[in-house]
Design a protein around this motif. Structure first.
Motif, PDB file in Angstrom:
ATOM      1  N   GLN A  93       0.836  -1.198   0.000  1.00 49.37           N
ATOM      2  CA  GLN A  93       0.000   0.000   0.000  1.00 49.37           C
ATOM      3  C   GLN A  93       0.874   1.252   0.000  1.00 49.37           C
ATOM      4  OE1 GLN A  93      -2.444   0.499   3.467  1.00 49.37           O
ATOM      5  NE2 GLN A  93      -3.886   1.798   2.397  1.00 49.37           N
ATOM      6  N   LYS A  94       1.949   1.221   0.731  1.00 48.35           N
ATOM      7  CA  LYS A  94       2.864   2.373   0.777  1.00 48.35           C
ATOM      8  C   LYS A  94       3.451   2.655  -0.598  1.00 48.35           C
ATOM      9  CE  LYS A  94       4.030   1.583   5.570  1.00 48.35           C
ATOM     10  NZ  LYS A  94       5.047   1.136   6.521  1.00 48.35           N
ATOM     11  N   ILE A  95       3.762   1.601  -1.339  1.00 42.59           N
ATOM     12  CA  ILE A  95       4.308   1.771  -2.684  1.00 42.59           C
ATOM     13  C   ILE A  95       3.246   2.394  -3.598  1.00 42.59           C
ATOM     14  CG2 ILE A  95       5.156   0.535  -4.722  1.00 42.59           C
ATOM     15  CD1 ILE A  95       6.413  -1.486  -2.718  1.00 42.59           C
ATOM     16  N   LEU A  96       1.997   1.946  -3.479  1.00 45.23           N
ATOM     17  CA  LEU A  96       0.923   2.499  -4.299  1.00 45.23           C
ATOM     18  C   LEU A  96       0.716   3.983  -4.017  1.00 45.23           C
ATOM     19  CD1 LEU A  96      -1.792  -0.292  -4.226  1.00 45.23           C
ATOM     20  CD2 LEU A  96      -0.366   0.393  -6.137  1.00 45.23           C
ATOM     21  N   ILE A  97       0.759   4.348  -2.764  1.00 43.58           N
ATOM     22  CA  ILE A  97       0.592   5.760  -2.403  1.00 43.58           C
ATOM     23  C   ILE A  97       1.705   6.591  -3.021  1.00 43.58           C
ATOM     24  CG2 ILE A  97       0.652   7.397  -0.462  1.00 43.58           C
ATOM     25  CD1 ILE A  97      -0.856   5.193   1.152  1.00 43.58           C
ATOM     26  N   TRP A  98       2.926   6.093  -2.945  1.00 46.14           N
ATOM     27  CA  TRP A  98       4.060   6.807  -3.546  1.00 46.14           C
ATOM     28  C   TRP A  98       3.854   6.950  -5.046  1.00 46.14           C
ATOM     29  CZ3 TRP A  98       7.452   5.583  -7.393  1.00 46.14           C
ATOM     30  CH2 TRP A  98       8.491   6.474  -7.586  1.00 46.14           C
ATOM     31  N   LEU A  99       3.424   5.871  -5.713  1.00 44.19           N
ATOM     32  CA  LEU A  99       3.201   5.894  -7.152  1.00 44.19           C
ATOM     33  C   LEU A  99       2.157   6.937  -7.519  1.00 44.19           C
ATOM     34  CD1 LEU A  99       3.564   4.644 -10.000  1.00 44.19           C
ATOM     35  CD2 LEU A  99       1.785   3.018  -9.376  1.00 44.19           C
ATOM     36  N   ILE A 100       1.063   6.964  -6.802  1.00 42.08           N
ATOM     37  CA  ILE A 100      -0.007   7.928  -7.094  1.00 42.08           C
ATOM     38  C   ILE A 100       0.485   9.349  -6.880  1.00 42.08           C
ATOM     39  CG2 ILE A 100      -2.259   8.768  -6.289  1.00 42.08           C
ATOM     40  CD1 ILE A 100      -2.946   5.739  -5.816  1.00 42.08           C
TER      41      ILE A 100
END
Length: 108
Positions: A93-100
């Motif tokens: 989830q942390k990676i997805l937030i960074w990507l967004i």
């Protein structure tokens, strides 16, 4: 000038809505892939219990009969599977937030 400002405001809103659609799609698609990977990584019995109950809609008793184990064993396998899936998804989830956030920065 006011007409031009209204046009620019409309274009900015259009870009924002488009961006939100892309963000939602990316987040949904990425989450789906992460969930699939989390399920794939489960031990066989946990994966079977999860698939039967959560994806195929079987009751615990039906899953127990199919797997030829007790319903309590199905319950513990399912609980452990859910715990592992949740932990795996939270890591990503942390990676997805960074990507967004990175995408937002690059659009504006």
């Amino acid at each position: 000038i006011q007409q031009r400002e209204r046009k620019l405001k409309g274009e900015k809103e259009e870009i924002l809505f488009f961006h939100q659609d892309i963000e939602e799609w990316l987040y949904g698609r990425e989450f789906e892939l992460i969930l699939q990977k989390a399920i794939e990584r489960l031990p066989a019995r946990q994966k079977q219990a999860f698939n039967l109950i959560k994806l195929e809609g079987c009751t615990r008793e039906e899953a127990a009969e199919q797997l030829q184990i007790s319903s309590e064993t199905v319950k513990s396998n399912l609980e452990e599977a859910i715990r592992k899936i949740r932990a795996y998804c939270l890591r990503y989830q942390k990676i997805l937030i960074w990507l967004i956030l990175h995408l937002v920065k690059n659009i504006f």
